[in-house]
Design a protein around this motif. Structure first.
Motif, PDB file in Angstrom:
ATOM      1  N   LEU A  98      -3.674 -36.871  53.328  1.00 36.61           N
ATOM      2  CA  LEU A  98      -4.580 -36.091  54.181  1.00 36.61           C
ATOM      3  C   LEU A  98      -5.731 -35.499  53.372  1.00 36.61           C
ATOM      4  O   LEU A  98      -6.875 -35.475  53.837  1.00 36.61           O
ATOM      5  CB  LEU A  98      -3.801 -34.986  54.895  1.00 36.61           C
ATOM      6  CG  LEU A  98      -2.843 -35.445  55.985  1.00 36.61           C
ATOM      7  CD1 LEU A  98      -1.995 -34.290  56.484  1.00 36.61           C
ATOM      8  CD2 LEU A  98      -3.608 -36.083  57.134  1.00 36.61           C
ATOM      9  N   ALA A  99      -5.442 -35.013  52.170  1.00 41.15           N
ATOM     10  CA  ALA A  99      -6.500 -34.463  51.321  1.00 41.15           C
ATOM     11  C   ALA A  99      -7.523 -35.535  50.968  1.00 41.15           C
ATOM     12  O   ALA A  99      -8.737 -35.280  50.968  1.00 41.15           O
ATOM     13  CB  ALA A  99      -5.904 -33.857  50.056  1.00 41.15           C
ATOM     14  N   GLU A 100      -7.060 -36.755  50.684  1.00 45.13           N
ATOM     15  CA  GLU A 100      -7.981 -37.853  50.385  1.00 45.13           C
ATOM     16  C   GLU A 100      -8.826 -38.204  51.603  1.00 45.13           C
ATOM     17  O   GLU A 100     -10.036 -38.437  51.483  1.00 45.13           O
ATOM     18  CB  GLU A 100      -7.204 -39.080  49.914  1.00 45.13           C
ATOM     19  CG  GLU A 100      -6.594 -38.927  48.539  1.00 45.13           C
ATOM     20  CD  GLU A 100      -5.685 -40.082  48.155  1.00 45.13           C
ATOM     21  OE1 GLU A 100      -5.464 -40.982  48.996  1.00 45.13           O
ATOM     22  OE2 GLU A 100      -5.206 -40.077  47.011  1.00 45.13           O
ATOM     23  N   GLU A 101      -8.211 -38.221  52.780  1.00 44.99           N
ATOM     24  CA  GLU A 101      -8.959 -38.533  54.001  1.00 44.99           C
ATOM     25  C   GLU A 101     -10.000 -37.461  54.295  1.00 44.99           C
ATOM     26  O   GLU A 101     -11.133 -37.776  54.685  1.00 44.99           O
ATOM     27  CB  GLU A 101      -8.000 -38.688  55.174  1.00 44.99           C
ATOM     28  CG  GLU A 101      -7.172 -39.950  55.112  1.00 44.99           C
ATOM     29  CD  GLU A 101      -6.158 -40.062  56.248  1.00 44.99           C
ATOM     30  OE1 GLU A 101      -6.149 -39.188  57.143  1.00 44.99           O
ATOM     31  OE2 GLU A 101      -5.375 -41.024  56.228  1.00 44.99           O
ATOM     32  N   ILE A 102      -9.656 -36.200  54.080  1.00 48.89           N
ATOM     33  CA  ILE A 102     -10.618 -35.116  54.296  1.00 48.89           C
ATOM     34  C   ILE A 102     -11.786 -35.240  53.328  1.00 48.89           C
ATOM     35  O   ILE A 102     -12.944 -35.045  53.703  1.00 48.89           O
ATOM     36  CB  ILE A 102      -9.916 -33.742  54.168  1.00 48.89           C
ATOM     37  CG1 ILE A 102      -9.003 -33.520  55.365  1.00 48.89           C
ATOM     38  CG2 ILE A 102     -10.930 -32.612  54.037  1.00 48.89           C
ATOM     39  CD1 ILE A 102      -8.112 -32.302  55.242  1.00 48.89           C
ATOM     40  N   ALA A 103     -11.488 -35.572  52.073  1.00 46.68           N
ATOM     41  CA  ALA A 103     -12.559 -35.743  51.084  1.00 46.68           C
ATOM     42  C   ALA A 103     -13.493 -36.874  51.485  1.00 46.68           C
ATOM     43  O   ALA A 103     -14.727 -36.755  51.352  1.00 46.68           O
ATOM     44  CB  ALA A 103     -11.957 -35.982  49.703  1.00 46.68           C
ATOM     45  N   LEU A 109     -19.931 -37.118  55.891  1.00 50.88           N
ATOM     46  CA  LEU A 109     -20.748 -36.150  56.618  1.00 50.88           C
ATOM     47  C   LEU A 109     -21.881 -35.612  55.750  1.00 50.88           C
ATOM     48  O   LEU A 109     -22.999 -35.398  56.238  1.00 50.88           O
ATOM     49  CB  LEU A 109     -19.873 -34.996  57.121  1.00 50.88           C
ATOM     50  CG  LEU A 109     -18.899 -35.337  58.246  1.00 50.88           C
ATOM     51  CD1 LEU A 109     -18.004 -34.150  58.555  1.00 50.88           C
ATOM     52  CD2 LEU A 109     -19.646 -35.783  59.493  1.00 50.88           C
ATOM     53  N   GLU A 110     -21.633 -35.405  54.468  1.00 49.71           N
ATOM     54  CA  GLU A 110     -22.688 -34.944  53.566  1.00 49.71           C
ATOM     55  C   GLU A 110     -23.769 -36.003  53.428  1.00 49.71           C
ATOM     56  O   GLU A 110     -24.961 -35.683  53.352  1.00 49.71           O
ATOM     57  CB  GLU A 110     -22.110 -34.587  52.200  1.00 49.71           C
ATOM     58  CG  GLU A 110     -21.354 -33.287  52.182  1.00 49.71           C
ATOM     59  CD  GLU A 110     -20.669 -33.007  50.854  1.00 49.71           C
ATOM     60  OE1 GLU A 110     -20.680 -33.885  49.957  1.00 49.71           O
ATOM     61  OE2 GLU A 110     -20.102 -31.914  50.718  1.00 49.71           O
ATOM     62  N   ARG A 118     -21.923 -29.062  49.062  1.00 44.84           N
ATOM     63  CA  ARG A 118     -21.135 -27.959  48.520  1.00 44.84           C
ATOM     64  C   ARG A 118     -21.942 -27.081  47.576  1.00 44.84           C
ATOM     65  O   ARG A 118     -21.663 -25.910  47.420  1.00 44.84           O
ATOM     66  CB  ARG A 118     -19.902 -28.502  47.802  1.00 44.84           C
ATOM     67  CG  ARG A 118     -18.875 -29.003  48.763  1.00 44.84           C
ATOM     68  CD  ARG A 118     -17.633 -29.459  48.046  1.00 44.84           C
ATOM     69  NE  ARG A 118     -17.144 -30.608  48.791  1.00 44.84           N
ATOM     70  CZ  ARG A 118     -16.666 -31.704  48.276  1.00 44.84           C
ATOM     71  NH1 ARG A 118     -16.553 -31.833  46.989  1.00 44.84           N
ATOM     72  NH2 ARG A 118     -16.267 -32.686  49.028  1.00 44.84           N
ATOM     73  N   ASP A 119     -22.988 -27.629  46.947  1.00 51.12           N
ATOM     74  CA  ASP A 119     -23.795 -26.848  46.013  1.00 51.12           C
ATOM     75  C   ASP A 119     -24.813 -25.974  46.722  1.00 51.12           C
ATOM     76  O   ASP A 119     -25.331 -25.028  46.142  1.00 51.12           O
ATOM     77  CB  ASP A 119     -24.526 -27.775  45.038  1.00 51.12           C
ATOM     78  CG  ASP A 119     -23.547 -28.548  44.163  1.00 51.12           C
ATOM     79  OD1 ASP A 119     -22.409 -28.060  43.994  1.00 51.12           O
ATOM     80  OD2 ASP A 119     -23.915 -29.626  43.653  1.00 51.12           O
ATOM     81  N   ALA A 120     -25.086 -26.285  47.990  1.00 47.53           N
ATOM     82  CA  ALA A 120     -26.067 -25.512  48.735  1.00 47.53           C
ATOM     83  C   ALA A 120     -25.491 -24.131  49.047  1.00 47.53           C
ATOM     84  O   ALA A 120     -24.290 -23.974  49.210  1.00 47.53           O
ATOM     85  CB  ALA A 120     -26.428 -26.242  50.034  1.00 47.53           C
ATOM     86  N   PRO A 121     -26.366 -23.119  49.139  1.00 44.32           N
ATOM     87  CA  PRO A 121     -25.858 -21.776  49.441  1.00 44.32           C
ATOM     88  C   PRO A 121     -25.213 -21.738  50.818  1.00 44.32           C
ATOM     89  O   PRO A 121     -25.687 -22.356  51.768  1.00 44.32           O
ATOM     90  CB  PRO A 121     -27.100 -20.889  49.383  1.00 44.32           C
ATOM     91  CG  PRO A 121     -28.273 -21.815  49.406  1.00 44.32           C
ATOM     92  CD  PRO A 121     -27.801 -23.157  48.955  1.00 44.32           C
TER      93      PRO A 121
END
Length: 133
Positions: A98-103, A109-110, A118-121
């Protein structure tokens, strides 16, 4: 009937009530409750009819009923530990998948700019507080 037999029978009955209550509240799954209910149902008759344990020990050639009960208890606990270890292994594998699928989904999506990187404020999400206008 000795006080120990009465006490053991009462404990067995209390355990049965507790297991059924846990089942009713859905705090214990059926597949685990069945095992514990069978154990509790085995304890009560042995407490009420201790001669049954003596008969079983004679049939299989064990010297003491207490030794047989302790041995069976140990075997039961080993089986339960083995089963729970198997369950934990399955859950760890499922969690990793599940963690791999979420990643992967987050990466897709990014790439589509649907969610900020993730780096954006981070922006505050939720209802605005009074005076934020």
């Amino acid at each position: 009937m000795t006080k120990l037999n009465i006490f053991t029978a009462i404990i067995g009955l209390v355990l049965l009530v507790v297991f059924f209550e846990l089942l009713r509240r859905r705090q214990l799954r059926e597949k685990y409750a069945v095992l514990w209910i069978i154990v509790a149902l085995g304890v009560v008759p042995l407490a009420i009819f201790p001669s049954g344990l003596d008969w079983v020990t004679r049939q299989i050639g064990v010297k003491s009923g207490a030794s047989l009960v302790l041995f069976l208890g140990l075997v039961l606990l080993l089986l339960i530990c083995t089963h729970l270890s198997w369950e934990v292994s399955q859950l760890e594998e499922e969690t990793r998948t599940l963690a791999e699928e979420i990643a992967l989904i987050r990466t897709q999506l990014e790439e589509r700019s649907v969610i900020p990187e993730r780096d954006a404020p981070a922006t505050e999400i939720g209802p605005k507080a009074a005076g934020d206008d």
